[in-house]
Design an enzyme around this catalytic site. Structure first.
Site, PDB file in Angstrom:
ATOM      1  N   SER A 173       0.794  -1.227   0.000  1.00 18.73           N
ATOM      2  CA  SER A 173       0.000   0.000   0.000  1.00 18.73           C
ATOM      3  C   SER A 173       0.832   1.285   0.000  1.00 18.73           C
ATOM      4  O   SER A 173       0.326   2.328  -0.360  1.00 18.73           O
ATOM      5  CB  SER A 173      -0.937  -0.002   1.195  1.00 18.73           C
ATOM      6  N   HIS A 212      -5.551  -4.259  -1.714  1.00 15.15           N
ATOM      7  CA  HIS A 212      -5.345  -3.189  -2.711  1.00 15.15           C
ATOM      8  C   HIS A 212      -5.366  -3.726  -4.142  1.00 15.15           C
ATOM      9  O   HIS A 212      -5.087  -2.992  -5.080  1.00 15.15           O
ATOM     10  CB  HIS A 212      -4.028  -2.454  -2.446  1.00 15.15           C
ATOM     11  N   LYS A 261     -12.416  -1.230  -0.254  1.00  9.68           N
ATOM     12  CA  LYS A 261     -11.600  -0.311  -1.050  1.00  9.68           C
ATOM     13  C   LYS A 261     -12.241  -0.151  -2.437  1.00  9.68           C
ATOM     14  O   LYS A 261     -13.220   0.564  -2.550  1.00  9.68           O
ATOM     15  CB  LYS A 261     -10.155  -0.805  -1.077  1.00  9.68           C
TER      16      LYS A 261
HETATM   17  C1  LIG Z   1      -6.751  -1.989   3.893  1.00  9.13           C
HETATM   18  C2  LIG Z   1      -6.148  -3.318   4.083  1.00  9.13           C
HETATM   19  C3  LIG Z   1      -6.771  -4.276   4.885  1.00  9.13           C
HETATM   20  C4  LIG Z   1      -8.005  -3.966   5.682  1.00  9.13           C
HETATM   21  O1  LIG Z   1      -9.146  -3.987   4.879  1.00  9.13           O
HETATM   22  P1  LIG Z   1     -10.514  -3.396   5.469  1.00  9.13           P
HETATM   23  O2  LIG Z   1     -11.555  -4.038   4.665  1.00  9.13           O
HETATM   24  O3  LIG Z   1     -10.429  -1.910   5.335  1.00  9.13           O
HETATM   25  O4  LIG Z   1     -10.559  -3.821   6.906  1.00  9.13           O
HETATM   26  C5  LIG Z   1      -6.198  -5.528   4.989  1.00  9.13           C
HETATM   27  N1  LIG Z   1      -5.061  -5.828   4.324  1.00  9.13           N
HETATM   28  C6  LIG Z   1      -4.433  -4.931   3.538  1.00  9.13           C
HETATM   29  C7  LIG Z   1      -3.188  -5.326   2.808  1.00  9.13           C
HETATM   30  C8  LIG Z   1      -4.947  -3.639   3.400  1.00  9.13           C
HETATM   31  O5  LIG Z   1      -4.332  -2.749   2.627  1.00  9.13           O
END
Ligand SMILES: *Cc1c(COP(=O)(O)O)cnc(C)c1O
Length: 395
Positions: free
Chosen positions: A183, A211, A242
């Site tokens: 990320s 992501h 996301k």
């Molecule tokens: C954002 C993210 C999460 C968490 O996802 P949510 O649905 O917002 O709880 C988990 N793993 C990674 C790699 C992320 O970037």
């Protein structure tokens, strides 16, 4: 002074302030879109994970409204008691088909999918082999597991092999775990090499596609699909929070894995099911992704446009391969100043500093979405050019 003043917490907060890492939250005064309102000012939003613009999409909103009329606002219980509605099962079937896997289990978020799945599939006598830059929810999932944990250097396949050789004869189940897309830098995990090493040494593979869900793959099916590895990656985590635009997470894989999580995935067992509006909006999003590549195409086109523009201006955008594009400013103060000045010029791009990224690699991170127009991106580039010259980041 009273015991109820919680002075020990105030002391910790003061430590944060002394270290210069205390912060207040940015307040969004509108729906999350390509332009949004922050502190009463309309700005171009380059900091959301709303890759496809689905968070405020008319079709998703309509689906959510209808779901409330048909099914109410809450599921009423955990899935294992009486919160398991027809629509939860339908969403999981749809996701399984979309991901080309046998079965899917949804969780309340991507975070709880990791926190539930990792300790459920690994146990005492097992080992987890984890990329050093994996997400916090993976780290917490590993902490909840009774398995031992070893790390390998970020995306360094020689180091991964070194670690595997060290542990391979000492443990029962060996699981390699990685983010699909990282990320902070927007780089993609080297899945073909990881899967090759895993198969060579008898490890299973676990990829967190938070992501990459809705981003990579021909229609946004994720990183395994992107590399043609859907049947060789054992456990795929996706998020609905996301690119899908709503909230929730899921585990995708073999039927036995999903059945096991049905019995041992603790957030699934002990926390209430996703509300109907969320479930139906997510189904609509998967339908849209299955019908058309219009949104993913536009997101990639916009991402290339912005990245090329920033590079032509002379900015250092690291080694991003996805719509996550960092603009590296150097020291923390410079990155904070860059973000601050961009805001004054009408662009919101959050600064990210130590310890989230290494010292000297402080940056603003941009995520371009399908909903941005060419005019938004041109305005963004103008702001970056002006501020970048001012701060001596470009000539
Ligand atoms: C954002 C993210 C999460 C968490 O996802 P949510 O649905 O917002 O709880 C988990 N793993 C990674 C790699 C992320 O970037």
């Amino acid at each position: 002074m009273s015991i109820h003043d919680l002075d020990f917490i105030t002391e910790k907060l003061n430590e944060l302030k002394d270290q210069g890492v205390y912060r207040k939250l940015t307040v969004l005064g509108s729906a999350s879109g390509p332009r949004c309102v922050i502190n009463g000012k309309e700005v171009i939003n380059l900091s959301s994970n709303n890759y496809l613009g689905f968070a405020n999409h008319p079709r998703l909103k309509e689906a959510a409204k209808k779901a409330i009329d048909d099914w109410g606002v809450g599921a009423g219980a955990v899935r294992t008691i009486i919160g398991n509605m027809t629509i939860h099962e339908q969403l999981e079937e749809k996701l399984a088909k979309f991901k080309h896997v046998e079965a899917v289990l949804t969780f309340q978020s991507g975070f709880t999918a990791n926190a539930g799945c990792i300790p459920a599939v690994t146990d005492k006598g097992d080992v987890i082999i984890s990329d050093e830059l994996n997400h916090a929810s993976i780290i917490d999932g590993c902490r909840l597991s009774k398995a031992d944990l070893v790390r390998f250097k970020h995306s360094d396949m020689a180091d991964l092999e070194r670690v595997i050789l060290e542990v391979k004869d000492k443990y029962k189940t060996k699981m390699i775990i990685t983010d699909g897309v990282f990320s902070m830098d927007g780089d993609i995990a080297k899945l073909p090499e990881i899967v090759e090493l895993a198969e060579k040494y008898g490890c299973i593979t676990y990829v967190d596609d938070a992501h990459s869900s809705g981003v990579l793959g021909s229609n946004g099916q994720g990183s395994a699909h992107h590399f043609g590895l859907s049947d060789r990656v054992d456990i795929q985590i996706g998020t609905l929070s996301k690119a899908i635009g709503v909230v929730g997470g899921y585990v995708a894989g073999k039927r036995n894995l999903i059945e096991w999580l049905n019995h041992r995935g603790r957030p699934f067992l002990f926390s209430t099911a996703l509300p109907p509006a969320v479930v139906m909006a997510c189904m609509e999003a998967v339908d849209i992704l299955s019908e058309t590549t219009e949104y993913t195409d536009r997101m990639w086109e916009n991402a290339r446009y912005l990245k090329d523009g920033l590079n032509k201006l002379g900015f250092n955008t690291g080694h991003s391969e996805t719509p996550i594009t960092p603009v590296i400013a150097g020291d923390d103060r410079k990155a904070i100043e860059l973000s601050h000045r961009l805001f004054e010029e009408g662009v919101f791009a959050q600064s990210i500093v130590f310890p989230t990224v290494a010292k000297g690699a402080a940056r603003v991170r941009t995520i371009v979405t399908a909903a941005h127009t060419k005019a938004d991106l041109d305005e963004t580039l103008r702001a970056f050019e002006k501020v970048g010259k001012e701060l001596g980041l470009i000539k």
